[in-house]
Scaffold this motif. Structure first.
Motif, PDB file in Angstrom:
ATOM      1  N   GLU A 334     -24.279  29.161 103.938  1.00  0.00           N
ATOM      2  CA  GLU A 334     -25.448  28.638 103.240  1.00  0.00           C
ATOM      3  C   GLU A 334     -25.156  27.253 102.652  1.00  0.00           C
ATOM      4  OE1 GLU A 334     -29.178  28.141 101.787  1.00  0.00           O
ATOM      5  OE2 GLU A 334     -28.471  29.687 103.192  1.00  0.00           O
ATOM      6  N   ALA A 335     -23.957  27.070 102.103  1.00  0.00           N
ATOM      7  CA  ALA A 335     -23.574  25.754 101.574  1.00  0.00           C
ATOM      8  C   ALA A 335     -23.555  24.717 102.695  1.00  0.00           C
ATOM      9  CB  ALA A 335     -22.203  25.840 100.903  1.00  0.00           C
ATOM     10  N   LYS A 336     -23.127  25.119 103.864  1.00  0.00           N
ATOM     11  CA  LYS A 336     -23.143  24.213 105.025  1.00  0.00           C
ATOM     12  C   LYS A 336     -24.563  23.751 105.320  1.00  0.00           C
ATOM     13  CE  LYS A 336     -22.579  24.390 110.045  1.00  0.00           C
ATOM     14  NZ  LYS A 336     -22.052  25.137 111.200  1.00  0.00           N
ATOM     15  N   LYS A 337     -25.515  24.689 105.294  1.00  0.00           N
ATOM     16  CA  LYS A 337     -26.902  24.337 105.593  1.00  0.00           C
ATOM     17  C   LYS A 337     -27.476  23.391 104.546  1.00  0.00           C
ATOM     18  CE  LYS A 337     -27.827  28.703 107.993  1.00  0.00           C
ATOM     19  NZ  LYS A 337     -28.599  29.972 107.986  1.00  0.00           N
ATOM     20  N   ARG A 338     -27.079  23.592 103.302  1.00  0.00           N
ATOM     21  CA  ARG A 338     -27.616  22.746 102.226  1.00  0.00           C
ATOM     22  C   ARG A 338     -26.965  21.378 102.176  1.00  0.00           C
ATOM     23  NH1 ARG A 338     -27.639  26.381  96.739  1.00  0.00           N
ATOM     24  NH2 ARG A 338     -28.145  28.404  97.683  1.00  0.00           N
ATOM     25  N   TYR A 339     -25.649  21.344 102.329  1.00  0.00           N
ATOM     26  CA  TYR A 339     -24.912  20.137 101.984  1.00  0.00           C
ATOM     27  C   TYR A 339     -24.144  19.494 103.136  1.00  0.00           C
ATOM     28  CZ  TYR A 339     -25.734  22.445  97.501  1.00  0.00           C
ATOM     29  OH  TYR A 339     -26.309  23.075  96.439  1.00  0.00           O
ATOM     30  N   GLY A 340     -24.082  20.164 104.289  1.00  0.00           N
ATOM     31  CA  GLY A 340     -23.457  19.542 105.447  1.00  0.00           C
ATOM     32  C   GLY A 340     -21.967  19.736 105.585  1.00  0.00           C
ATOM     33  N   CYS A 341     -21.354  20.563 104.745  1.00  0.00           N
ATOM     34  CA  CYS A 341     -19.922  20.806 104.891  1.00  0.00           C
ATOM     35  C   CYS A 341     -19.654  21.621 106.148  1.00  0.00           C
ATOM     36  CB  CYS A 341     -19.373  21.549 103.679  1.00  0.00           C
ATOM     37  SG  CYS A 341     -20.208  23.115 103.316  1.00  0.00           S
ATOM     38  N   LYS A 342     -18.434  21.519 106.673  1.00  0.00           N
ATOM     39  CA  LYS A 342     -18.024  22.354 107.794  1.00  0.00           C
ATOM     40  C   LYS A 342     -17.484  23.679 107.252  1.00  0.00           C
ATOM     41  CE  LYS A 342     -18.714  19.257 111.051  1.00  0.00           C
ATOM     42  NZ  LYS A 342     -19.130  18.083 110.283  1.00  0.00           N
ATOM     43  N   VAL A 343     -17.524  24.721 108.080  1.00  0.00           N
ATOM     44  CA  VAL A 343     -17.023  26.034 107.683  1.00  0.00           C
ATOM     45  C   VAL A 343     -16.043  26.544 108.732  1.00  0.00           C
ATOM     46  CG1 VAL A 343     -17.595  28.440 107.198  1.00  0.00           C
ATOM     47  CG2 VAL A 343     -19.117  26.628 106.404  1.00  0.00           C
ATOM     48  N   VAL A 344     -14.842  26.852 108.276  1.00  0.00           N
ATOM     49  CA  VAL A 344     -13.844  27.526 109.101  1.00  0.00           C
ATOM     50  C   VAL A 344     -13.596  28.891 108.472  1.00  0.00           C
ATOM     51  CG1 VAL A 344     -11.457  27.518 109.923  1.00  0.00           C
ATOM     52  CG2 VAL A 344     -12.758  25.375 109.846  1.00  0.00           C
ATOM     53  N   CYS A 345     -13.618  29.923 109.289  1.00  0.00           N
ATOM     54  CA  CYS A 345     -13.451  31.286 108.772  1.00  0.00           C
ATOM     55  C   CYS A 345     -12.142  31.877 109.287  1.00  0.00           C
ATOM     56  CB  CYS A 345     -14.624  32.154 109.195  1.00  0.00           C
ATOM     57  SG  CYS A 345     -14.666  33.762 108.371  1.00  0.00           S
ATOM     58  N   LEU A 346     -11.296  32.316 108.368  1.00  0.00           N
ATOM     59  CA  LEU A 346     -10.064  33.016 108.723  1.00  0.00           C
ATOM     60  C   LEU A 346     -10.410  34.464 109.038  1.00  0.00           C
ATOM     61  CD1 LEU A 346      -6.862  32.689 108.712  1.00  0.00           C
ATOM     62  CD2 LEU A 346      -6.972  33.861 106.515  1.00  0.00           C
ATOM     63  N   GLU A 347      -9.849  35.003 110.124  1.00  0.00           N
ATOM     64  CA  GLU A 347     -10.201  36.354 110.509  1.00  0.00           C
ATOM     65  C   GLU A 347      -8.961  37.229 110.652  1.00  0.00           C
ATOM     66  OE1 GLU A 347     -13.122  39.258 111.283  1.00  0.00           O
ATOM     67  OE2 GLU A 347     -13.171  37.270 110.389  1.00  0.00           O
ATOM     68  N   TRP A 348      -8.920  38.294 109.837  1.00  0.00           N
ATOM     69  CA  TRP A 348      -7.879  39.311 109.907  1.00  0.00           C
ATOM     70  C   TRP A 348      -8.350  40.535 110.692  1.00  0.00           C
ATOM     71  CZ3 TRP A 348      -3.155  38.724 107.155  1.00  0.00           C
ATOM     72  CH2 TRP A 348      -3.105  37.654 106.249  1.00  0.00           C
ATOM     73  N   GLU A 349      -9.648  40.816 110.619  1.00  0.00           N
ATOM     74  CA  GLU A 349     -10.195  42.048 111.173  1.00  0.00           C
ATOM     75  C   GLU A 349      -9.914  42.177 112.671  1.00  0.00           C
ATOM     76  OE1 GLU A 349     -11.072  45.323 111.443  1.00  0.00           O
ATOM     77  OE2 GLU A 349     -12.133  44.824 109.576  1.00  0.00           O
ATOM     78  N   ASN A 350      -9.373  43.312 113.081  1.00  0.00           N
ATOM     79  CA  ASN A 350      -9.060  43.526 114.488  1.00  0.00           C
ATOM     80  C   ASN A 350      -9.790  44.726 115.092  1.00  0.00           C
ATOM     81  OD1 ASN A 350      -7.601  45.561 113.210  1.00  0.00           O
ATOM     82  ND2 ASN A 350      -5.602  44.607 113.580  1.00  0.00           N
ATOM     83  N   ILE A 351     -10.813  45.229 114.391  1.00  0.00           N
ATOM     84  CA  ILE A 351     -11.652  46.308 114.909  1.00  0.00           C
ATOM     85  C   ILE A 351     -13.041  45.733 115.175  1.00  0.00           C
ATOM     86  CG2 ILE A 351     -12.676  48.562 114.461  1.00  0.00           C
ATOM     87  CD1 ILE A 351     -10.370  49.188 112.617  1.00  0.00           C
ATOM     88  N   PRO A 352     -13.451  45.620 116.439  1.00  0.00           N
ATOM     89  CA  PRO A 352     -14.768  45.037 116.743  1.00  0.00           C
ATOM     90  C   PRO A 352     -15.904  45.832 116.104  1.00  0.00           C
ATOM     91  CG  PRO A 352     -13.424  45.252 118.738  1.00  0.00           C
ATOM     92  CD  PRO A 352     -12.712  46.006 117.652  1.00  0.00           C
ATOM     93  N   PHE A 353     -16.897  45.102 115.594  1.00  0.00           N
ATOM     94  CA  PHE A 353     -18.122  45.677 115.021  1.00  0.00           C
ATOM     95  C   PHE A 353     -17.846  46.607 113.839  1.00  0.00           C
ATOM     96  CE2 PHE A 353     -18.942  44.845 119.546  1.00  0.00           C
ATOM     97  CZ  PHE A 353     -19.949  43.912 119.416  1.00  0.00           C
TER      98      PHE A 353
END
Length: 625
Positions: A334-353
């Motif tokens: 949401e902050a990206k949509k408002r202000y134009g920042c980029k978003v990188v997401c770290l992912e640990w989860e290894n169980i799909p869905f």
């Protein structure tokens, strides 16, 4: 006429307390009630809390709790304090009761220091329940709530901003008390919302949330701002010709911790990094070498909402969030949509869905998958889970966690003393477990395997001692199980051990064991304790659970999870064979040095950050580079 009950004047207001600056020493609490919040602040070390209260009975009680109390109406009095006297002024549920809240704010501002803060809570008249009531032709005043019969003024979020700007303040943080029904919405990103006879379309995710805000929590700074100045919620433009460091936000909710942050601390020389957590944290963060901001929060777990986070991210070039399942990752988008920042997401989860049987989580994951610019998966399995869920492979880099190899390394000096402090001798052959005392970490398998070894006559010649370090809901049950098995004298439980000394524990061990068990919603996502032990040159025993095989490689022995017999046999094998322990320990050290160096991890993360910030997207704000 005051119709409030006594309980109204006795509220602790912990959500307001969380917004008060930690360095505030002189506080004015307008509408202090019986002074319960002020008493809490004084007990925490605040030097002075002065209260103003219109109710005489509440004033009498407040005088016992606060350093000073003025009984009367704030709009009818002149304050006998020097200009700039207070560091913080609290207006919890006050502005809506004033005839002229703008004049009231201006009056109070004279007594606030130049760097002072105003903390306020204000009802939201845009709440869906009020709109629904209006469509039915009603405006029913109540004894409490948004339409409290004593309220004289009503505000939306935009009008709150206008009020504070007009009084000479800049809103720094905006949090909220949110109707729990918000978290049960099926698809927040759809832009549609229906209730009663009302059907709304074309809503932003911010507008959907705003309709479920019962009360806004405001933290504002004392700065002058004329109506022609730029809104405080729009980020300043960045001049491409300047050499300022790019601003990075690391958002981790309540899970901010030192062992992950050691991978990003080296980046502080290149970027301006701030870490964001909550006012209540799961781990000790005192030794994190980055600036940390604590935000109040709503809800818990995956739906944890960090109040005011979007505004905190307004001036950031990149937001580094964690896991697509968390609400705060959706806030980053949401902050990206408002202000134009980029978003990188770290992912640990290894169980799909995982957890997608819950509508709210399914909506959050969809928002984060589609809105993030890039993903860093800590393992190949985490990458594969993202791909199965629809994330293109080219938007994912696999970068494993690392550790400080200058600290986690083989050390012989002081090992004997460290063993003595733990109740061990230099002759003991130590088998170590470190982790949360929960069933899925295989803690009962560890105890059962230990009992199998200690009750085996063929093992009598080996001075084996077992050590379990950690706390959790199964700790007492494990102690009782060890006693019932007759091995309590040969197994040591350590509930608390600081992370900055964790390398000492690994170095007193001969074998490290992590017997994790998979469940429907969790399997070992990495195992930081494994690489810590490996870096200290220790052979490890673990299980074929989740991402463990990727981490351990050829540096240890892997057995079937939830199988204490196989675990016992693997332990016996290493206890009996010194050469095998040395061989696997050497392999472990080489693998840790090659694959899990936090300095190397930091460099890989830096490369991803710079790659992502160099891209242009539909949300880029003019002036960002």
């Amino acid at each position: 006429m005051d119709t409030k009950t006594d309980e109204y004047y006795r509220q602790e207001r912990r959500e307001v307390e969380a917004l008060i600056p930690e360095d505030a020493v002189k506080i004015l609490d307008v509408g202090c009630g019986e002074g319960i919040l002020g008493r809490i602040l004084l007990e925490k070390g605040v030097r002075e809390v002065t209260g103003i209260e219109v109710n005489p009975a509440a004033c009498a009680v407040a005088r016992k709790n606060l350093t000073g109390v003025i009984c009367g109406d704030i709009e009818e009095m002149e304050l006998d304090f020097d200009e700039g006297y207070f560091d913080c002024i609290i207006l919890a549920d006050i502005l809506e009761h004033l005839k002229d809240p703008l004049s009231g704010l201006k009056k109070l501002r004279r007594h606030l220091s130049a760097s002072g803060t105003v903390v306020a809570s204000i009802p939201n008249v845009r709440y869906w329940g009020i709109i629904n009531m209006l469509t039915e032709g009603h405006w029913k005043y109540q004894d409490h709530g948004i339409l409290d019969k004593t309220h004289l003024r009503f505000f939306t979020r935009k009008e709150i901003q206008t009020l504070f700007e007009g009084a000479g303040f800049k809103i720094k943080d905006t949090g909220a008390n949110i109707d729990p029904r918000y978290y049960k919405l099926e698809d927040i990103s759809s832009g549609e919302l229906s209730f009663g006879r009302v059907s709304l379309k074309g809503l932003t995710t911010e507008e959907v949330q705003d309709l479920f805000v019962v009360q806004y929590l405001i933290r504002a700074a004392n700065v002058r701002q004329t109506p022609g100045q730029q809104s405080p919620h729009v980020p300043d433009k960045i001049d491409a010709g300047k050499t300022e460091k790019r601003k990075i936000a690391i958002v981790r909710g309540a899970n901010l911790n030192k062992w992950e942050m050691q991978n990003y601390e080296p980046l502080a020389e290149r970027f301006d990094i701030t870490a964001y957590t909550t006012t209540q944290t799961c781990f000790d963060i005192s030794r994190i070498g980055l600036p940390v901001v604590k935000l109040p929060f709503q809800s818990q777990g995956l739906l944890l909402h960090m109040q005011g986070l979007e505004e905190q991210l307004a001036d950031k070039d990149l937001v580094f969030s964690a896991d697509i399942t968390y609400q705060f990752s959706a806030q980053a988008v949401e902050a990206k949509k408002r202000y134009g920042c980029k978003v990188v997401c770290l992912e640990w989860e290894n169980i799909p869905f995982n957890y997608e049987e819950y509508e709210a989580v399914r909506s959050i994951k969809k928002t984060v998958r589609e809105g993030s610019d890039h993903f860093i998966a800590v393992t190949e399995r985490a990458k594969e889970a993202l791909i199965i869920e629809g994330v293109p492979a080219e938007r994912i880099d696999v970068i494993p966690m690392g550790i400080d190899l200058g600290r986690f390394r083989p050390v012989e000096k002081d090992v004997e003393k460290d063993r003595e402090r733990t109740g061990l001798t230099k002759e003991d052959l130590v088998v170590l477990f470190i982790g949360r005392m929960v069933w899925e970490k295989g803690v009962y398998d560890f105890v059962h395997a230990a009992a199998g070894i200690l009750c085996d006559n063929s093992m009598n010649g080996f001075p084996v001692r077992f050590v379990m370090v950690g706390k959790g809901p199964e700790l007492q049950g494990l102690r009782e199980r060890a006693t019932s098995l007759g091995i309590s004298g040969r197994i040591t439980f350590i509930e608390e051990y600081p992370y900055h000394d964790m390398h000492k524990l690994h170095n007193i061990a001969d074998v490290f064991v992590l017997p994790s068990i998979s469940t429907k919603t969790w399997q070992e996502q990495f195992g930081m304790v494994l690489i810590e032990s490996m870096a200290c040159g220790k052979p490890v025993i673990s299980t074929l659970s989740g991402s463990i095989p990727e981490v351990v490689g050829d540096a240890g022995i892997l057995v079937q999870p939830d199988d204490h017999f196989s675990l016992r046999d693997a332990m016996k094998k290493l206890i009996k064979d010194n050469d095998l322990r040395k061989y696997l320990g050497d392999n472990a050290l080489k693998r840790a040095q090659s694959e899990f160096d936090s300095q190397k991890t930091a460099e890989k993360v830096r490369a991803v950050f710079e790659k992502v910030m160099s891209r242009k997207t539909e949300y880029d704000v003019t002036g960002r580079t």
